[in-house]
Design a protein around this motif. Structure first.
Motif, PDB file in Angstrom:
ATOM      1  N   ALA A 131       0.804  -1.191  -0.201  1.00 29.31           N
ATOM      2  CA  ALA A 131      -0.016   0.151  -0.078  1.00 29.31           C
ATOM      3  C   ALA A 131       0.779   1.320   0.017  1.00 29.31           C
ATOM      4  O   ALA A 131       0.565   2.235  -0.685  1.00 29.31           O
ATOM      5  CB  ALA A 131      -0.992   0.050   1.119  1.00 29.31           C
ATOM      6  N   LEU A 132       2.080   1.251   0.576  1.00 24.67           N
ATOM      7  CA  LEU A 132       2.911   2.499   0.739  1.00 24.67           C
ATOM      8  C   LEU A 132       3.278   2.864  -0.676  1.00 24.67           C
ATOM      9  O   LEU A 132       3.289   4.196  -1.013  1.00 24.67           O
ATOM     10  CB  LEU A 132       3.942   2.140   1.422  1.00 24.67           C
ATOM     11  N   PHE A 133       3.631   1.805  -1.598  1.00 28.55           N
ATOM     12  CA  PHE A 133       3.951   2.191  -2.876  1.00 28.55           C
ATOM     13  C   PHE A 133       2.911   2.495  -3.653  1.00 28.55           C
ATOM     14  O   PHE A 133       2.903   3.700  -4.261  1.00 28.55           O
ATOM     15  CB  PHE A 133       4.735   1.048  -3.695  1.00 28.55           C
ATOM     16  N   HIS A 134       1.591   1.967  -3.625  1.00 31.06           N
ATOM     17  CA  HIS A 134       0.517   2.582  -4.262  1.00 31.06           C
ATOM     18  C   HIS A 134       0.191   3.906  -4.012  1.00 31.06           C
ATOM     19  O   HIS A 134      -0.077   4.881  -4.822  1.00 31.06           O
ATOM     20  CB  HIS A 134      -0.536   1.473  -4.348  1.00 31.06           C
ATOM     21  N   GLY A 135      -0.122   4.003  -2.668  1.00 29.94           N
ATOM     22  CA  GLY A 135      -0.375   5.435  -2.217  1.00 29.94           C
ATOM     23  C   GLY A 135       0.442   6.575  -2.608  1.00 29.94           C
ATOM     24  O   GLY A 135       0.298   7.843  -2.877  1.00 29.94           O
ATOM     25  N   HIS A 136       1.842   6.273  -2.548  1.00 26.89           N
ATOM     26  CA  HIS A 136       2.782   7.313  -2.684  1.00 26.89           C
ATOM     27  C   HIS A 136       2.583   7.610  -4.489  1.00 26.89           C
ATOM     28  O   HIS A 136       2.852   8.729  -4.636  1.00 26.89           O
ATOM     29  CB  HIS A 136       4.272   6.673  -2.712  1.00 26.89           C
ATOM     30  N   ALA A 137       2.374   6.592  -5.189  1.00 20.21           N
ATOM     31  CA  ALA A 137       2.100   6.888  -6.545  1.00 20.21           C
ATOM     32  C   ALA A 137       0.780   7.879  -6.841  1.00 20.21           C
ATOM     33  O   ALA A 137       0.887   8.723  -7.560  1.00 20.21           O
ATOM     34  CB  ALA A 137       2.237   5.573  -7.492  1.00 20.21           C
ATOM     35  N   HIS A 138      -0.040   7.473  -6.059  1.00 12.43           N
ATOM     36  CA  HIS A 138      -1.093   8.240  -6.281  1.00 12.43           C
ATOM     37  C   HIS A 138      -0.931   9.651  -5.691  1.00 12.43           C
ATOM     38  O   HIS A 138      -1.648  10.461  -6.577  1.00 12.43           O
ATOM     39  CB  HIS A 138      -2.297   7.658  -5.394  1.00 12.43           C
ATOM     40  N   GLY A 139      -0.374   9.877  -4.683  1.00 10.95           N
ATOM     41  CA  GLY A 139      -0.033  11.069  -4.053  1.00 10.95           C
ATOM     42  C   GLY A 139       0.877  12.084  -4.882  1.00 10.95           C
ATOM     43  O   GLY A 139       0.543  13.095  -5.163  1.00 10.95           O
ATOM     44  N   SER A 140       1.838  11.244  -5.377  1.00  6.65           N
ATOM     45  CA  SER A 140       2.658  12.126  -6.186  1.00  6.65           C
ATOM     46  C   SER A 140       2.227  12.670  -7.688  1.00  6.65           C
ATOM     47  O   SER A 140       2.704  13.580  -8.094  1.00  6.65           O
ATOM     48  CB  SER A 140       3.987  11.415  -6.523  1.00  6.65           C
ATOM     49  N   GLU A 141       0.936  11.932  -7.937  1.00  6.05           N
ATOM     50  CA  GLU A 141       0.383  12.420  -9.214  1.00  6.05           C
ATOM     51  C   GLU A 141      -0.894  13.263  -8.966  1.00  6.05           C
ATOM     52  O   GLU A 141      -1.980  13.391  -9.641  1.00  6.05           O
ATOM     53  CB  GLU A 141      -0.112  11.317  -9.820  1.00  6.05           C
TER      54      GLU A 141
END
Length: 191
Positions: free
Chosen positions: A123-133
């Motif tokens: 989830a950390l990776f998926h959330g980071h990708a969402h947030g950075s976009e």
């Protein structure tokens, strides 16, 4: 919950997406956040796999595992919005798709605490990708809320799909779907 009720619930959850098909709506953070997870096959596969695996684990894990994913993904999203660097995000996302697919394909049973740790890292990776976009004109709070809500829907779809496995044919279909997700993750890693 019977199959007719489940099918109607899933259909009703999909209807808001139809209403969002208008130009200009993505300046609203919540709408942008809701649509974002559905825009990438990697996110859809991982999030449905989390729900499916959690349902396969059963007991408290059925709800604790997906809720952990949503909470940690929200944290990862905030880190992405703040510009905090996380190494190899795209590779990490592809790896999570492969791992989650394998967990489903091999019907891996682990204690709930271990499952929480596994999905938390994913989830950390998926959330980071969402947030950075985060779209430039979107409200950050609404955006995070939106992608968390969409993720809950995807987890519920996975839980619903897992509940449709009946007999050896259904079990085989679930395992085959997990293997297909794992192969998709491997393809994403290959580039």
């Amino acid at each position: 919950m019977n199959h007719k009720t489940l099918a109607m619930t899933l259909a009703a959850l999909a209807l808001p997406g139809v209403a969002n098909a208008h130009v200009g709506l993505h300046t609203d953070g919540a709408l942008a956040g809701i649509s974002h997870p559905f825009g990438g096959l990697d996110h859809v596969l991982a999030m449905v796999a989390v729900g499916f695996w959690a349902a396969s684990l059963g007991g408290r894990a059925r709800w604790i595992v997906p809720l952990t994913f949503v909470a940690v993904m929200g944290l990862g999203g905030v880190l992405g919005i703040l510009g905090t660097q996380l190494p190899m995000v795209e590779t990490g996302i592809a790896l999570t798709v492969a791992v989650l697919g394998l967990l489903v394909a091999f019907e891996v049973k682990v204690p709930t605490s271990a499952a929480v740790g596994i999905v938390g890292l994913c989830a950390l990776f998926h959330g980071h990708a969402h947030g950075s976009e985060l779209p430039s004109m979107a409200s950050a709070g609404g955006y995070v809320f939106g992608f968390m809500a969409a993720t809950i829907v995807l987890h519920l779809i996975g839980i619903g799909l897992a509940s449709l496995r009946f007999g050896s044919a259904g079990r085989f279909a679930g395992r085959a779907a997990g293997a297909a997700v794992a192969l998709a993750g491997a393809a994403l890693m290959a580039g």
